[in-house]
Write an enzyme that holds these catalytic residues in place. Sequence first.
Site, PDB file in Angstrom:
ATOM      1  N   THR A 179       0.883  -1.161   0.000  1.00 18.93           N
ATOM      2  CA  THR A 179       0.000   0.000   0.000  1.00 18.93           C
ATOM      3  C   THR A 179       0.916   1.204   0.000  1.00 18.93           C
ATOM      4  OG1 THR A 179      -1.818  -1.080   1.182  1.00 18.93           O
ATOM      5  CG2 THR A 179      -1.631   1.268   1.511  1.00 18.93           C
TER       6      THR A 179
ATOM      7  N   ARG B 221     -13.529  -8.174  -2.613  1.00 11.74           N
ATOM      8  CA  ARG B 221     -12.830  -8.071  -1.317  1.00 11.74           C
ATOM      9  C   ARG B 221     -12.359  -6.624  -1.079  1.00 11.74           C
ATOM     10  NH1 ARG B 221      -7.500  -6.358   0.582  1.00 11.74           N
ATOM     11  NH2 ARG B 221      -7.100  -7.433   2.526  1.00 11.74           N
TER      12      ARG B 221
ATOM     13  N   GLY C  58     -10.086  -4.263   1.636  1.00 12.21           N
ATOM     14  CA  GLY C  58      -9.186  -4.251   2.787  1.00 12.21           C
ATOM     15  C   GLY C  58      -9.401  -3.001   3.629  1.00 12.21           C
ATOM     16  N   ASP C  59      -8.423  -2.685   4.446  1.00 11.63           N
ATOM     17  CA  ASP C  59      -8.551  -1.544   5.356  1.00 11.63           C
ATOM     18  C   ASP C  59      -8.274  -0.194   4.703  1.00 11.63           C
ATOM     19  OD1 ASP C  59      -5.825  -2.504   5.101  1.00 11.63           O
ATOM     20  OD2 ASP C  59      -5.283  -0.953   6.543  1.00 11.63           O
TER      21      ASP C  59
ATOM     22  N   GLY D 126      -0.733  -3.398   5.722  1.00 14.03           N
ATOM     23  CA  GLY D 126      -0.608  -4.732   6.303  1.00 14.03           C
ATOM     24  C   GLY D 126      -1.844  -5.559   6.051  1.00 14.03           C
TER      25      GLY D 126
END
Length: 319
Positions: free
Chosen positions: A188, A216, A218-219, A240
């Site tokens: 990222t 999907r 992610g954060d 991460g």
Amino acid sequence: MLLVLFAASCAATPGPTGGGAPPWAMAIHGGAGVISKDLPAEVREGYFASLTAARDLGARMLGEGASALDVVEAVVRELEDDPRFNAGRGAVYTAEATHELDASIMDGRTLACGAVTGARTVRHPISLARRVMERSRHVFFSGDGAEAFADTQADLERVENTFFDTDHRREALERVLAERQEVRERGTVGCVALDQAGHLAAATSTGGMTAKEFGRIGDSPVVGAGCYANDATCAVSCTGSGEEFIRHCVAYAISARMEHGGQSLAEAAHAVVHETLAPDDGGIIAVSHTGEIAMVFNSKGMFRAAADGNGRRELAIWE
Ligand code: ASP
């Protein structure tokens, strides 16, 4: 986890110089993970050159009085154009061999924020996120909705999804699919900044995880998980295992420890990365309202750099 096989030690240049709170401060990251130290020197130097260029762009802008918001967007755009990093041009492939891009941005002055997930044809997802923040009634658009909102923004650069194709990411996808690898290439990019007016901002952008399943998320585009900024506390950008960063609301948790627990940025960042998260989950960069910088990770390495108005300059991959 970022599976980049490297072989050398990190380069860091010395830190703080003058006394007192710096007039401005910033940090950037280019992903955290299993970064082997068996890295050919030219590859390592390439990462250092990219990080240095992005950091120096931000430092120059902040030194000239630019807003934290303009700086984090400009720096992340630069990193999105760099195929070394998993964001924009260097984004990993989904399981269907396409690219779905996620980004978020937050303005610590007002808690205004904007985010997109599953963008496919926007060259700079971070700029789409900023437009969501500034030009829509909402804070988060996904997939077709993000693309439709992008269609309304005439000044936004659009590209074919194949623009994001790179040989090294395709090889990573083929490896994952052929070997059914559980540990997948990630990464990222992010930037946090404190400007001379005392305002904070954070920006995060990613291609997500190699061979990620359809839809999907992610954060990185989740405000409070992968990105957060509040002038009262700090600005944070994460990298991460996205699922873990969402579970623990990592970026907001660091801010909340400062706001409600009276912790310093260093204490809050250390507690969340080393006590809340598990080893190898990843790391964070953050800057506080007083110009304190934190770059903390529990993985093998994290591509990172920092600068402040007192002359601090840092550049590192490993401890
Ligand atoms: N946090 C990103 C995601 O889960 C990946 C990374 O930063 O390594 O999508």
